[in-house]
Design an enzyme around this catalytic site. Structure first.
Site, short mmCIF file in Angstrom:
data_model
loop_
_atom_site.label_atom_id
_atom_site.label_comp_id
_atom_site.label_asym_id
_atom_site.label_seq_id
_atom_site.Cartn_x
_atom_site.Cartn_y
_atom_site.Cartn_z
N HIS A 1 15.90 50.66 40.11
CA HIS A 1 15.49 49.96 38.96
C HIS A 1 15.13 48.79 39.23
CE1 HIS A 1 16.90 53.28 36.22
NE2 HIS A 1 18.28 53.23 36.75
N ASN B 1 18.30 54.98 29.76
CA ASN B 1 18.89 54.14 28.85
C ASN B 1 18.92 52.74 29.44
OD1 ASN B 1 20.35 55.84 26.61
ND2 ASN B 1 21.18 57.06 28.32
N ALA C 1 23.12 50.82 34.62
CA ALA C 1 22.76 50.87 36.12
C ALA C 1 21.84 49.64 36.48
CB ALA C 1 22.05 52.13 36.24
#
EC number: 1.4.1.21
Length: 270
Positions: A221, A192, A124
């Protein structure tokens, strides 16, 4: 020759991968699926036009060219062992498991011994190609700030252990700060990407900050890497899966893109 894919894990990401193969987005065949929850595997199989069979893990591996792990960090050791020992390639989605040094070394040794490849999609985040290039020089520090709605952290071990009331969070709040290794243990279904960054940075320190923000509807993120190459900064705002807000839709798309790259003759990017 058509690439034969075996799928382990029939949750949100596994389902999206299976549907992409079924639509023909990947030039490959889904030869079968496996999930510890057999009913979930059967339901996924019935939902697809090609209706792949449900196999036990070892039988699935035998029929595959590449096995896609989309289950959990706990599943990675068993899936990796079963796949690589039989000379099949492996894609790992629950990459946080590889921050266990002994497991990572075991996976590497098996892949070398049996002449297999292990694929880790970018997940992601963006900018992983730049970070991989920077790792050829000296990376001083990588920082990751992850911002999600509090409901995206439901069930995380860190939340349970500290009895954090996610419903009581009314404004953006830092709920965790620590290393990548600590982050993936505390939030195995959420970050992750921290493990992916750590592996791509080849040993450079990766620090993680996790923020719960009730006003956000996306998974954010933000990554900064600094070193003798200069500075890299990326920020991604991901749409979460409606059925699983812990996971960003882009994570599934990155797996699909990786499988497409494996199946196609022309490779693009680092």
């Amino acid at each position: 020759m058509v690439l034969k894919i075996g799928l382990v894990g029939c949750g949100a990401i596994g389902t999206e991968i299976a549907r992409a193969i079924d639509r023909g987005d990947i030039k490959a065949s889904l030869v079968g699926v496996f999930d510890r929850n057999a009913r979930r595997a059967e339901e996924l199989g019935r939902s697809l036009s090609e209706q792949p069979r449900v196999f036990e893990l070892t039988d699935l591996v035998e029929r595959s060219d590449i096995v896609v792990e989309a289950a959990s960090q706990r599943a990675v050791p068993e899936v990796a062992e079963a796949t690589l020992e039989r000379g099949r390639d492996l894609m790992i989605m629950s990459v946080g498991a590889l921050l266990d040094g002994e497991l990572r070394e075991r996976v590497e040794d098996l892949a070398i011994c049996h002449r297999c490849r292990v694929y880790i999609p970018s997940g992601a985040i963006s900018g992983l190609d730049g970070l991989k290039s920077a790792s050829s020089g000296d990376i001083e520090l990588v920082t990751l700030t992850t911002i999600k709605n509090p409901q995206g952290f439901v069930g995380a071990p860190y939340i349970k252990e500290r009895e954090i009331d996610l419903d009581a969070i009314t404004e953006a709040r830092v709920i965790f700060e620590g290393s990548a290794e600590e982050a993936v243990a505390a939030f195995p279904a959420n970050v992750n990407v921290a493990a992916t960054l750590s592996l791509a940075a080849r040993g450079a320190k990766v620090m993680v900050k996790i923020v719960a923000d009730p006003d956000t509807k996306v998974n954010i993120h933000q990554i900064t890497a600094e070193g003798n190459f200069g500075r890299i900064t990326t920020r991604v705002q991901n749409v979460p899966f409606p059925r699983n807000p812990k996971t960003s839709y882009l994570a599934a798309l990155s797996a699909i893109a990786t499988l497409r790259s494996i199946a196609e003759p022309i490779k693009i990017g680092t």
